[in-house]
Design a protein around this motif. Structure first.
Motif, PDB file in Angstrom:
ATOM      1  N   PRO A 125       0.810  -1.221   0.000  1.00 30.08           N
ATOM      2  CA  PRO A 125       0.000   0.000   0.000  1.00 30.08           C
ATOM      3  C   PRO A 125       0.848   1.278   0.000  1.00 30.08           C
ATOM      4  CG  PRO A 125      -0.088  -1.059   2.149  1.00 30.08           C
ATOM      5  CD  PRO A 125       0.698  -1.966   1.261  1.00 30.08           C
ATOM      6  N   VAL A 126       2.129   1.146   0.389  1.00 33.36           N
ATOM      7  CA  VAL A 126       2.964   2.358   0.464  1.00 33.36           C
ATOM      8  C   VAL A 126       4.055   2.291  -0.609  1.00 33.36           C
ATOM      9  CG1 VAL A 126       4.521   3.717   1.914  1.00 33.36           C
ATOM     10  CG2 VAL A 126       2.526   2.588   2.930  1.00 33.36           C
ATOM     11  N   LEU A 127       4.130   3.366  -1.418  1.00 36.98           N
ATOM     12  CA  LEU A 127       5.154   3.432  -2.472  1.00 36.98           C
ATOM     13  C   LEU A 127       6.138   4.546  -2.123  1.00 36.98           C
ATOM     14  CD1 LEU A 127       3.024   3.207  -5.745  1.00 36.98           C
ATOM     15  CD2 LEU A 127       4.381   1.391  -4.693  1.00 36.98           C
ATOM     16  N   VAL A 128       7.419   4.316  -2.437  1.00 37.18           N
ATOM     17  CA  VAL A 128       8.428   5.346  -2.164  1.00 37.18           C
ATOM     18  C   VAL A 128       9.185   5.649  -3.457  1.00 37.18           C
ATOM     19  CG1 VAL A 128      10.465   5.964  -0.809  1.00 37.18           C
ATOM     20  CG2 VAL A 128       8.679   4.510   0.192  1.00 37.18           C
ATOM     21  N   VAL A 129       9.243   6.949  -3.811  1.00 33.64           N
ATOM     22  CA  VAL A 129      10.030   7.391  -4.974  1.00 33.64           C
ATOM     23  C   VAL A 129      10.896   8.552  -4.499  1.00 33.64           C
ATOM     24  CG1 VAL A 129       9.975   8.175  -7.361  1.00 33.64           C
ATOM     25  CG2 VAL A 129       8.039   6.913  -6.422  1.00 33.64           C
TER      26      VAL A 129
END
Lengths: 218, 453
Positions: A125-129
């Motif tokens: 559920p959590v995306l990091v860019v």
């Protein structure tokens, strides 16, 4: 995220349209199998909510055609048929999920989100860019742990871009996923949203390929 | 239960057999004893007479005894019967005896193992002859023992054989009760293994298996019906639930609340309609009591329904007409009206504007035929056979549009069948459908019951 709801019960279709719209899905409704087939051919949906017992063309046939045409669009079966046989048959025909009626709208929304996440290749559920963190369950974005205020459209565009990280996304693709059939938009609206996103998130997240579209680097 | 039945069968059978053996054996032994004693008595009587004849009185109250040779030989044999005689004078004085060492009492007091007979001879003398019958008695005892042994042996063989045969004969009962237990435990596929159809119990088993088949079918139909009914109720419940959840999710405008309530009201109406029709269907199935029926004039009934449905036909621009013979059927007026109403309303609803519905009543033999012919949209060939199934809809969208529950024709059929009749359907898509109702006619047309239409 654009969703097709195939449901012949007019009242239920209308409720789903409103409820999913409020959950930030761009919703199209088809009241029968033929209409659904037409829309599935014309539009690339992020998910389909399919009632099996629709007139003209059954949900079974639609599902079969969709999978035979090579589409990988997630399909959630929403039906009053709750027998094990029906569930097995639907899942074996290529459905991704099965929710028997009556159902909780919150569960339908959560399942649709999960389906879309999985279809994007990352069920987390959590995306990091870079220094940007996107909480897809709460639809919140943080930059260096500081919440960033985004409009619903901006959030949807960002989620779409991050989900298809590393690939070029055209303006019309963005339009297709963010707006439903009844929306009348010009593609320069997308440019405006992108500009706003750059302003809020910094210039290093979304890159422009002039004349082609936008990309978020992997 | 089976064991006690088996034991009781064998016990009764053994008792009767024991009685027969006892009577028969007793008769044989008794008869043999009688024959033996009669033989001995006859023998003794002959020799007593000989002795009497050989006794001649001489003066002084004395006697002279001159035994013939055969009698002498008889009395002086020393082996086996050892016969003897004793002679007393009128005064009771001993005159003569064959064996002085043998103790003999007065007549009528024969010692154990002897048989005696006394006769009166000349001059008031008494002649007593007797013999030992121990050997003969022993023979009788041997015979008695043999008869008892044979009887006991027969009884034992009969009891064991009877026990075995009764067990074999009653074995199907065990299988039947085992299967019945499995059935009542919920295993509807349990069947009694039938080995042959010869014995009555195997026939019972076959009949029970057939009953079990019908029971399973009925239960399956019931289950399917329950599943269909719950499926049917699920749609309006889904609408209710989704709509209320949406409305309560956040603060809405008054108009939005109004719209949501309107959606809920529609769902409630639909549920009410389904519930009412389910009840009608159940009632139609239950009410097969011929007591509640009365003679009904079919034409009056048809005309009533036509009149009732006329506004609906007018609204849809469908011509509705009824004609034909008057006749009387036996039935529940309320139910038959409902059934006719469902069939005719169906013909109106699935019609085209400008179309027609023609109802004709005819008497064919002792069967009433009511034909409802429409010029409607027709029914595809693969659906014709299914239109009477519960919740079956040829066109779901169209059905919803006209407010069909998918139960109307099913209710009609149930009612006609309960009245000893039937309903069939033929159809041509795009041209129209014909529903033919047949009902048994109870009596000749009664002019008092038919109206002059």
């Amino acid at each position: 995220m654009r969703v097709l709801v195939v449901e012949d019960e007019a009242d239920l279709a209308s409720t789903l349209n409103r409820a999913l719209g409020e959950a930030h899905f761009a919703v199209d409704v088809a009241a029968d199998g033929e209409e659904a087939q037409y829309l599935l051919k014309e539009v690339t949906y992020d998910a389909v909510v399919l009632d099996l017992m629709v007139p003209k063309r059954t949900g079974w046939a639609l599902l079969q055609d969709l999978r035979q045409s090579g589409s990988r669009t997630p399909v959630l079966i929403l039906t009053a048929r709750d027998g094990v046989d029906d569930r097995v048959k639907a899942l074996d025909l290529g459905a991704d999920d099965y929710l028997p009626k009556p159902f909780a709208i919150s569960e339908l929304v959560a399942r649709l989100r999960a389906l879309v996440r999985r279809a994007g290749g990352n069920p987390a559920p959590v995306l990091v860019v870079g220094d940007i963190t996107i909480d897809r369950a709460a639809r919140l974005v943080y930059r260096q742990s500081v919440p960033v205020e985004l409009t619903a459209r901006e959030y949807s565009i960002l989620e779409l871009m991050v989900q298809s990280r590393g690939t070029l996304v055209t303006r019309s693709e963005i339009c297709e996923h963010i707006y439903n059939e009844s929306s009348d938009v010009f593609s320069n609206v997308i440019d405006v949203h992108i500009a706003a996103l750059r302003r809020k998130l910094g210039p290093s997240v979304i890159h422009t390929r002039r004349g082609q579209g936008y990309i978020v680097n992997a | 239960m089976r064991e006690s039945l088996r034991a009781r069968l064998v016990l009764w059978y053994a008792l009767v057999l024991a009685l027969v053996v006892l009577l028969y054996g007793g008769a044989v032994v008794y008869q043999s004893w009688r024959t033996m004693t009669a033989g001995v008595d006859a023998e003794l009587a002959v020799y007593a007479r000989e002795v009497g004849k050989a006794l001649t009185p001489v003066e002084g109250g004395r006697f002279d005894l001159e035994l013939p040779s055969d009698a002498a030989a008889y009395f002086f044999q020393r082996e086996g019967a050892r016969p003897y005689y004793v002679i007393w004078s009128r005064t009771g004085e001993l005159v003569d005896r064959s064996d002085p060492e043998l103790h003999v009492g007065l007549p009528g007091n024969a010692a154990k193992g002897r048989r005696e007979l006394s006769v009166q001879a000349a001059e008031g003398a008494t002649v007593l002859v007797g013999r030992d019958i121990t050997d003969l008695q022993r023979e009788q005892w041997v015979l008695l023992r043999d008869v008892v042994l044979a009887g006991v042996l027969t009884l034992v063989v009969a009891i064991f054989g009877g026990w075995f045969v009764a067990g074999r004969a009653l074995a199907p009962i065990k299988r039947i009760s085992k299967t019945a237990r499995a059935m009542s435990g919920g295993d509807l596929n349990a069947r009694i293994a039938v080995e042959s159809t010869e014995s009555e119990l195997e026939q019972v088993a076959s009949s029970l298996n057939e009953a079990f088949d019908r029971m399973r079918l009925a239960v399956e139909q019931e289950r399917r019906f329950m599943a269909d009914a719950s499926h049917e109720l699920r749609t309006p419940i889904s609408v209710l639930r989704a709509e209320t959840e949406w409305a309560l999710d956040r603060e809405r405008s008054p108009q939005q609340y109004k719209d949501a309530l309107a959606v809920c009201r529609r769902a409630a109406h639909r549920m009410q309609d389904i519930a009412e029709r389910l009840l009608t269907l159940v009632r139609a199935e239950l009410a097969s009591d011929p007591q509640e029926r009365s003679p009904l004039a079919m034409r009056t009934l048809v005309d009533d329904v036509v009149q009732w449905l006329a506004p609906m036909a007018q609204e849809r621009n469908v011509r509705l007409s009824a004609s034909g013979d008057p006749f009387t059927v036996s039935g529940d007026a309320e139910q038959l009206r409902e059934a006719l109403n469902n069939v005719i309303a169906n013909a109106i609803l699935y019609n085209k504007p400008g179309g027609s519905v023609t109802i004709s009543t005819r008497l064919v033999g002792d069967t009433a035929r009511i034909e409802v012919v429409d010029t409607g949209i027709g029914i595809p060939a693969d659906s014709v056979a299914r239109v009477f199934e519960r919740f079956y809809r040829v066109d779901k969208a169209r059905s919803r549009e006209v407010g069909g529950s998918g139960l109307g024709l099913s209710i009609a059929r149930t009612i006609f069948v309960a009245h000893g009749g039937d309903i069939t359907c033929t159809s041509e898509p795009g041209v129209g459908s014909a529903f033919v109702i047949s009902l048994p006619v109870v009596a000749a047309p009664d002019p008092r019951l038919t109206t002059a239409n």
